[in-house]
Design an enzyme around this catalytic site. Structure first.
Site, short mmCIF file in Angstrom:
data_model
loop_
_atom_site.label_atom_id
_atom_site.label_comp_id
_atom_site.label_asym_id
_atom_site.label_seq_id
_atom_site.Cartn_x
_atom_site.Cartn_y
_atom_site.Cartn_z
N GLY A 26 -1.90 -3.79 -2.30
CA GLY A 26 -2.80 -2.67 -2.01
C GLY A 26 -3.37 -2.74 -0.61
O GLY A 26 -3.48 -3.81 -0.01
N GLY A 28 -6.58 -2.14 2.12
CA GLY A 28 -7.97 -2.56 2.08
C GLY A 28 -8.19 -4.02 2.41
O GLY A 28 -9.34 -4.48 2.44
N HIS A 29 -7.10 -4.75 2.67
CA HIS A 29 -7.20 -6.18 2.96
C HIS A 29 -6.71 -6.51 4.37
O HIS A 29 -6.38 -7.66 4.66
CB HIS A 29 -6.40 -6.98 1.94
CG HIS A 29 -6.74 -6.62 0.53
ND1 HIS A 29 -8.00 -6.78 0.01
CD2 HIS A 29 -5.99 -6.07 -0.47
CE1 HIS A 29 -8.02 -6.36 -1.25
NE2 HIS A 29 -6.82 -5.92 -1.55
N ASP A 79 1.05 -5.25 -9.19
CA ASP A 79 2.02 -5.71 -8.19
C ASP A 79 3.22 -6.36 -8.87
O ASP A 79 4.37 -6.10 -8.51
CB ASP A 79 1.37 -6.70 -7.22
CG ASP A 79 0.36 -6.05 -6.30
OD1 ASP A 79 0.62 -4.93 -5.84
OD2 ASP A 79 -0.69 -6.67 -6.05
N HIS A 109 -11.40 -8.16 -4.95
CA HIS A 109 -11.60 -6.80 -5.46
C HIS A 109 -12.92 -6.69 -6.21
O HIS A 109 -13.19 -5.66 -6.84
CB HIS A 109 -10.46 -6.41 -6.41
CG HIS A 109 -9.12 -6.57 -5.82
ND1 HIS A 109 -8.26 -7.60 -6.17
CD2 HIS A 109 -8.47 -5.84 -4.87
CE1 HIS A 109 -7.14 -7.49 -5.48
NE2 HIS A 109 -7.24 -6.44 -4.69
#
Length: 333
Positions: free
Chosen positions: A57, A59-60, A113, A221
């Site tokens: 995802g 955002g990292h 994932d 998260h």
């Protein structure tokens, strides 16, 4: 939250996420012509070799996009914020970089994932006869007592690096997978959060945390940690983290390690170095040799205030692979 932060920084469409590798790092990467969620290296080797594909995802950042380049990752697949990429994107990443030697998928251990990358690997084999193997990173000490069930956090970075270097040396797919699995088996991380990250779609915090609170062991998260308590001095926090990592890993006097102190997005680098100072003291006191240390924002959670510590216990081969040259937007040797 200021109007600027709420209305500009945290309310962008997904295309903005993918614009940074193309516009700011066009020397290294490009967006795949057939799938906008696939980022491909423009400087990957021309000779046939095992291809390294990372993903997860968004955002990292700089994980995963920032490690695509020369002799590290050959492609990255990116989903929405904290959301796994779709199977068709995973499949397309294989097609985009295949050179006849097979590919290795690398990502953190999250259910979405695992499912979607596995489907992508099956599609590559069924549709094109391309063999794809997988190493799932499982470094988050607190997330499970069983190593194979743990989450992948900042330990992604050294594990990815080992895989990229092994491929660059011309190892075959089975050998690349084996040494990468060994690196993962010897990688241990734990973090602390002092705030939530902000969800871009809403501009609001993902979870609530008071300004004077912290949580040791929290996931990137917002997964629950050991306990929520009042903020403690940095040395006390690092002592607690290191106690857990050293007890779980069995790393002891005479061992040699790689160290990563990773910022989660909102913690000043100065504070990260304060934390590393204590990590260094503890390891020196215990007679554990630091071969290499890195401090900075390598695997973030958008604007979360916090940090993590990662230790990778080294053997001669993994040490050499970590030291092998590479060139990407966010990692160079």
């Amino acid at each position: 939250m200021s109007d600027f932060k709420s209305n500009l920084h945290f309310r962008w469409p997904f295309s903005y996420i993918l614009s940074w590798p193309f516009t700011a790092n066009g020397k290294y990467v490009k967006i795949d012509e057939e799938h906008p969620r696939v980022i491909v290296s423009k400087v990957m080797s021309e000779e046939p070799r095992v291809r390294i594909i990372v993903g997860g995802g968004a955002g990292h950042e700089p994980l995963f996009l920032g490690y695509v380049g020369k002799d590290f990752a050959d492609a990255a697949v990116v989903g929405n914020i904290n959301t796994s990429p779709a199977p068709d994107a995973c499949y397309r990443s294989v097609k985009a970089v295949d050179s006849g030697k097979g590919s290795l998928f690398l990502y953190g251990n999250y259910a979405g994932d695992v499912m979607n990358f596995d489907m992508g690997a099956e599609m590559a084999l069924d549709e094109d006869g391309i063999r794809v193997e997988t190493v799932v990173v499982t470094d988050d000490v607190y997330s499970s007592k069983n190593k194979k069930d743990r989450r992948g956090v900042a330990g992604d970075v050294p594990v990815f690096k080992v895989a990229g270097s092994a491929a660059a040396k011309g190892y075959d797919l089975d050998t690349v997978k084996a040494v990468t699995e060994r690196a993962n088996d010897n990688t241990y991380s734990m973090g602390v959060a002092l705030s939530s990250s902000t969800l871009p779609v809403t501009g609001k915090a993902i979870f609530e945390m008071a300004e004077d609170e912290m949580e040791v062991g929290m996931g990137i998260h917002g997964e629950p940690g050991i306990e929520r308590s009042k903020i403690k001095p940095a040395d006390e926090v690092v002592d607690e983290i290191m106690d857990h990592i050293l007890a779980d890993s069995g790393i002891a006097k005479g061992d040699k390690v790689y160290v990563l102190v990773n910022g989660l997005g909102g913690l000043p680098v100065m504070d990260q170095y304060v934390c590393y100072r204590r990590v260094n003291q503890i390891l020196n006191e215990k007679g554990i040799e630091i071969h290499k240390a890195e401090v900075g924002n390598y695997a973030t959670s958008m604007d979360m205030i916090g940090m993590s510590v990662t230790l990778l216990k080294l053997d001669n081969e993994i040490e050499e692979l970590l030291d092998t040259p590479c060139d990407t937007p966010y990692y160079k040797i």
